[in-house]
Write a protein that holds these residues in place. Structure first.
Motif, PDB file in Angstrom:
ATOM      1  N   VAL A 250      -6.802  16.234 -16.370  1.00  0.00           N
ATOM      2  CA  VAL A 250      -6.761  15.076 -17.284  1.00  0.00           C
ATOM      3  C   VAL A 250      -6.192  13.840 -16.587  1.00  0.00           C
ATOM      4  CG1 VAL A 250      -6.610  16.510 -19.348  1.00  0.00           C
ATOM      5  CG2 VAL A 250      -4.508  15.784 -18.195  1.00  0.00           C
ATOM      6  N   LEU A 251      -6.219  13.838 -15.275  1.00  0.00           N
ATOM      7  CA  LEU A 251      -5.666  12.720 -14.509  1.00  0.00           C
ATOM      8  C   LEU A 251      -6.483  11.442 -14.750  1.00  0.00           C
ATOM      9  CD1 LEU A 251      -3.417  12.111 -12.417  1.00  0.00           C
ATOM     10  CD2 LEU A 251      -5.127  12.482 -10.628  1.00  0.00           C
ATOM     11  N   LYS A 252      -5.763  10.352 -15.041  1.00  0.00           N
ATOM     12  CA  LYS A 252      -6.419   9.069 -15.285  1.00  0.00           C
ATOM     13  C   LYS A 252      -6.281   8.118 -14.098  1.00  0.00           C
ATOM     14  CE  LYS A 252      -5.669   9.265 -20.298  1.00  0.00           C
ATOM     15  NZ  LYS A 252      -5.015   8.602 -21.457  1.00  0.00           N
ATOM     16  N   MET A 253      -5.175   8.231 -13.361  1.00  0.00           N
ATOM     17  CA  MET A 253      -4.933   7.289 -12.275  1.00  0.00           C
ATOM     18  C   MET A 253      -4.154   7.941 -11.135  1.00  0.00           C
ATOM     19  SD  MET A 253      -5.102   4.173 -10.970  1.00  0.00           S
ATOM     20  CE  MET A 253      -5.479   3.056 -12.344  1.00  0.00           C
ATOM     21  N   MET A 254      -4.660   7.771  -9.926  1.00  0.00           N
ATOM     22  CA  MET A 254      -3.913   8.117  -8.716  1.00  0.00           C
ATOM     23  C   MET A 254      -3.714   6.809  -7.962  1.00  0.00           C
ATOM     24  SD  MET A 254      -2.608  10.308  -6.375  1.00  0.00           S
ATOM     25  CE  MET A 254      -3.280  11.971  -6.539  1.00  0.00           C
ATOM     26  N   ASP A 255      -2.474   6.341  -7.921  1.00  0.00           N
ATOM     27  CA  ASP A 255      -2.149   5.048  -7.312  1.00  0.00           C
ATOM     28  C   ASP A 255      -1.408   5.311  -6.001  1.00  0.00           C
ATOM     29  OD1 ASP A 255      -1.350   2.509  -6.624  1.00  0.00           O
ATOM     30  OD2 ASP A 255      -0.680   1.960  -8.618  1.00  0.00           O
ATOM     31  N   ILE A 256      -2.028   4.948  -4.881  1.00  0.00           N
ATOM     32  CA  ILE A 256      -1.454   5.213  -3.563  1.00  0.00           C
ATOM     33  C   ILE A 256      -1.125   3.885  -2.885  1.00  0.00           C
ATOM     34  CG2 ILE A 256      -1.833   6.208  -1.278  1.00  0.00           C
ATOM     35  CD1 ILE A 256      -3.685   8.226  -2.586  1.00  0.00           C
ATOM     36  N   CYS A 257       0.135   3.728  -2.520  1.00  0.00           N
ATOM     37  CA  CYS A 257       0.582   2.527  -1.814  1.00  0.00           C
ATOM     38  C   CYS A 257       0.915   2.918  -0.384  1.00  0.00           C
ATOM     39  CB  CYS A 257       1.806   1.923  -2.497  1.00  0.00           C
ATOM     40  SG  CYS A 257       2.392   0.394  -1.751  1.00  0.00           S
ATOM     41  N   SER A 258       0.158   2.403   0.566  1.00  0.00           N
ATOM     42  CA  SER A 258       0.330   2.814   1.963  1.00  0.00           C
ATOM     43  C   SER A 258       1.538   2.130   2.584  1.00  0.00           C
ATOM     44  CB  SER A 258      -0.922   2.462   2.777  1.00  0.00           C
ATOM     45  OG  SER A 258      -1.086   1.064   2.848  1.00  0.00           O
ATOM     46  N   ASN A 259       1.998   2.726   3.665  1.00  0.00           N
ATOM     47  CA  ASN A 259       3.088   2.132   4.435  1.00  0.00           C
ATOM     48  C   ASN A 259       2.638   0.785   4.985  1.00  0.00           C
ATOM     49  OD1 ASN A 259       5.018   1.477   6.459  1.00  0.00           O
ATOM     50  ND2 ASN A 259       5.582   3.632   6.608  1.00  0.00           N
ATOM     51  N   GLY A 260       3.480  -0.221   4.864  1.00  0.00           N
ATOM     52  CA  GLY A 260       3.122  -1.560   5.322  1.00  0.00           C
ATOM     53  C   GLY A 260       2.882  -1.662   6.812  1.00  0.00           C
ATOM     54  N   ASP A 261       3.339  -0.644   7.573  1.00  0.00           N
ATOM     55  CA  ASP A 261       3.181  -0.683   9.028  1.00  0.00           C
ATOM     56  C   ASP A 261       1.797  -0.220   9.492  1.00  0.00           C
ATOM     57  OD1 ASP A 261       5.789  -1.564   9.247  1.00  0.00           O
ATOM     58  OD2 ASP A 261       6.602   0.455   9.445  1.00  0.00           O
ATOM     59  N   LEU A 262       1.022   0.364   8.588  1.00  0.00           N
ATOM     60  CA  LEU A 262      -0.294   0.840   8.983  1.00  0.00           C
ATOM     61  C   LEU A 262      -1.220  -0.339   9.295  1.00  0.00           C
ATOM     62  CD1 LEU A 262      -1.069   3.734   6.458  1.00  0.00           C
ATOM     63  CD2 LEU A 262      -0.550   3.949   8.889  1.00  0.00           C
ATOM     64  N   PRO A 263      -1.908  -0.313  10.444  1.00  0.00           N
ATOM     65  CA  PRO A 263      -2.862  -1.388  10.763  1.00  0.00           C
ATOM     66  C   PRO A 263      -4.055  -1.352   9.817  1.00  0.00           C
ATOM     67  CG  PRO A 263      -2.967   0.352  12.407  1.00  0.00           C
ATOM     68  CD  PRO A 263      -1.811   0.679  11.537  1.00  0.00           C
ATOM     69  N   LEU A 264      -4.776  -2.445   9.750  1.00  0.00           N
ATOM     70  CA  LEU A 264      -5.886  -2.580   8.817  1.00  0.00           C
ATOM     71  C   LEU A 264      -6.962  -1.517   9.056  1.00  0.00           C
ATOM     72  CD1 LEU A 264      -7.228  -4.125   6.541  1.00  0.00           C
ATOM     73  CD2 LEU A 264      -8.179  -5.705   8.250  1.00  0.00           C
ATOM     74  N   ASP A 265      -7.279  -1.242  10.318  1.00  0.00           N
ATOM     75  CA  ASP A 265      -8.296  -0.236  10.621  1.00  0.00           C
ATOM     76  C   ASP A 265      -7.895   1.144  10.106  1.00  0.00           C
ATOM     77  OD1 ASP A 265      -9.762  -2.183  11.835  1.00  0.00           O
ATOM     78  OD2 ASP A 265      -9.205  -1.636  13.895  1.00  0.00           O
ATOM     79  N   SER A 266      -6.612   1.461  10.257  1.00  0.00           N
ATOM     80  CA  SER A 266      -6.123   2.760   9.785  1.00  0.00           C
ATOM     81  C   SER A 266      -6.197   2.851   8.262  1.00  0.00           C
ATOM     82  CB  SER A 266      -4.686   2.988  10.252  1.00  0.00           C
ATOM     83  OG  SER A 266      -4.613   3.022  11.665  1.00  0.00           O
ATOM     84  N   LYS A 267      -5.922   1.746   7.602  1.00  0.00           N
ATOM     85  CA  LYS A 267      -5.998   1.743   6.137  1.00  0.00           C
ATOM     86  C   LYS A 267      -7.437   1.938   5.676  1.00  0.00           C
ATOM     87  CE  LYS A 267      -1.939  -1.172   5.267  1.00  0.00           C
ATOM     88  NZ  LYS A 267      -1.442  -2.429   4.666  1.00  0.00           N
ATOM     89  N   THR A 268      -8.369   1.336   6.391  1.00  0.00           N
ATOM     90  CA  THR A 268      -9.785   1.494   6.039  1.00  0.00           C
ATOM     91  C   THR A 268     -10.230   2.936   6.214  1.00  0.00           C
ATOM     92  OG1 THR A 268     -10.218  -0.786   6.751  1.00  0.00           O
ATOM     93  CG2 THR A 268     -12.113   0.679   6.523  1.00  0.00           C
TER      94      THR A 268
END
Length: 442
Positions: A403-421
């Motif tokens: 019954v999950l409605k939302m999974m909100d993931i906030c990444s570490n600010g140190d991760l480079p943009l390519d890694s986040k993608t």
């Protein structure tokens, strides 16, 4: 010509009246305005109006601090400044008396100030003393412990709590004891026994405060904030019997032994520990009725799961927040198993450990927990670092939470943009047990 003169006279007259509106304010309103100012600032308002010169002497709030900024004359010694204010102030009833100063070299005159406040039926007393070890801790006058009008009492630092045989504080609802000393354990117990309507207690303790056991047995207590500072490996015992307690904030940096007799009405608990270990099991059991629980720990020593098995730990829990330190992620599986009605889960790496990139192990539950099948609707993961164990947890929850409605993931600010993608691509292909689940990533 005459008309213009008359108009000018009328304008000047109106201007004079409007410019003096402040003097027309009632005393109650002026007192309310001055209550937001320090005593120095309140005394300086006499330049606004001659009437305020008198009104300031009847302000029921005195905020006296041993700093040049708070003195009317920087050349005055603090003792002279306080004596001067008390002589000028003519009010017979004080709403608040705040006294913050350094170095008690002559406790006798300080006690005189307390006598003055108590004799004026003070409602809130806030005392903070800073000094060095060469100066003695101040013992409060016994009259303070039978003050009939006192609603709030805050004692901080250079005070020694020497409690007389008789304590009667029939109106005291808020009590703060922050980094003070005690004559012995009995002083604390006698004080609490004389607080008949106490609702909020703030207790900050350290190993050198002359106590070995803190017994908090208060039938009316609703909020408790307890902090034990790190000073060596001294053992200390914490006993709590508070049947109507609603909120508990506990920070344990000592080797505490817990005896929680009755906290059955607890709704919210926030627990911060340096080491999460077996001695915390009685504490975890005591939180069984809480609806909102938050755990923070720096280090984890493997706990014996068999100690948990007989207990359905979190019977009423709807929101759980875990700030995990070095190790201990396996507790997530355990807590999920014993939280059948959990609705909101917040996961985060402890701030002290975030960004270090340490891999940890995590074992999923043997059976899918009941909360994932029937109630868990929101999951927040803070400080996500794209580590293997973190991905495993997210994948497991997404797959099994029906019954999950939302999974909100906030990444570490140190991760480079390519890694986040790349991370987002991984998350998007994870199977979801709930068709209504939305994945939010930032």
């Amino acid at each position: 010509m005459a008309n213009s003169v008359n108009q000018e006279i009328n304008v000047n007259s109106k201007h004079k009246k409007s410019s003096d509106r402040i003097s027309q304010l009632p005393d109650v309103l002026i007192h309310h305005i001055l209550s937001f100012l320090s005593t120095k600032e309140a005394m300086a308002t006499s330049i606004l109006s001659k009437r305020w010169l008198w009104v300031r002497t009847s302000v029921p709030i005195l905020d006296l601090q041993d700093t040049p900024f708070c003195r009317t004359d920087p050349n005055l010694h603090f003792r002279q400044f306080v004596d001067h204010v008390l002589i000028l102030n003519k009010t017979v009833s004080l709403d608040r008396f705040c006294l913050k100063f350094n170095l008690v070299d002559h406790p006798s005159y300080v006690k005189t100030w307390f006598w003055d406040a108590v004799s004026r039926d003070v409602k809130e007393l806030d005392i903070s003393i800073h000094g060095t070890e060469s100066f003695p801790f101040l013992k409060l006058p016994f009259a303070l412990f039978t003050a009939k009008t006192l609603h709030v009492l805050k004692l901080s630092h250079g005070v020694e709590l020497h409690v007389p045989g008789t304590v009667s504080l029939p109106c005291l609802k808020v009590l703060n004891l922050v980094w003070i000393k005690y004559t012995n354990d009995e002083s604390v117990s006698r004080l609490f026994a004389g607080c008949y309507v106490l609702q909020e207690l703030v207790l900050h303790k350290h190993a050198g405060d002359n106590t070995t056991c803190s017994t908090i047995s208060i039938p009316t207590l609703k909020k408790l904030f307890v902090r034990f500072a790190t000073t060596g490996r001294c053992r200390h015992k914490l006993k709590i019997n508070a049947p109507v307690l609603k909120q508990l904030n506990l920070e344990d940096n000592l080797t505490l032994e817990f005896d929680l007799e009755d906290v059955s009405s607890l709704v919210e608990a926030n627990v911060t520990v340096s080491w999460l270990e077996n001695r915390h099991i009685p504490l975890l059991k005591a939180l069984s009725n809480a609806k909102f629980v938050s755990f923070h720990w720096d280090w984890y020593t493997e706990m014996k799961w068999r100690n948990f098995r007989p207990y359905r730990l979190f019977l009423n829990l709807v929101q759980m927040e875990l700030h995990v330190g070095y190790g201990g992620w396996d507790l997530l599986s355990l807590f999920l198993e014993f939280s059948d009605h959990l609705e909101v889960l917040v996961l985060a790496k402890n701030d002290n450990c975030r960004g270090l990139g340490f891999e940890c192990s995590w074992k999923p539950p043997k059976y899918v927990p009941e909360c994932l099948l029937s109630s868990l609707s929101m999951v927040y993961f803070k400080g996500f670092e794209d580590l293997t164990y973190q991905l495993s947890m997210v994948k497991y929850i997404l797959k099994n939470a029906r019954v999950l409605k939302m999974m909100d993931i906030c990444s570490n600010g140190d991760l480079p943009l390519d890694s986040k993608t790349d991370l987002l691509k991984k998350l998007l292909v994870f199977p979801r047990g709930s068709k209504a689940c939305q994945l939010k990533f930032n």
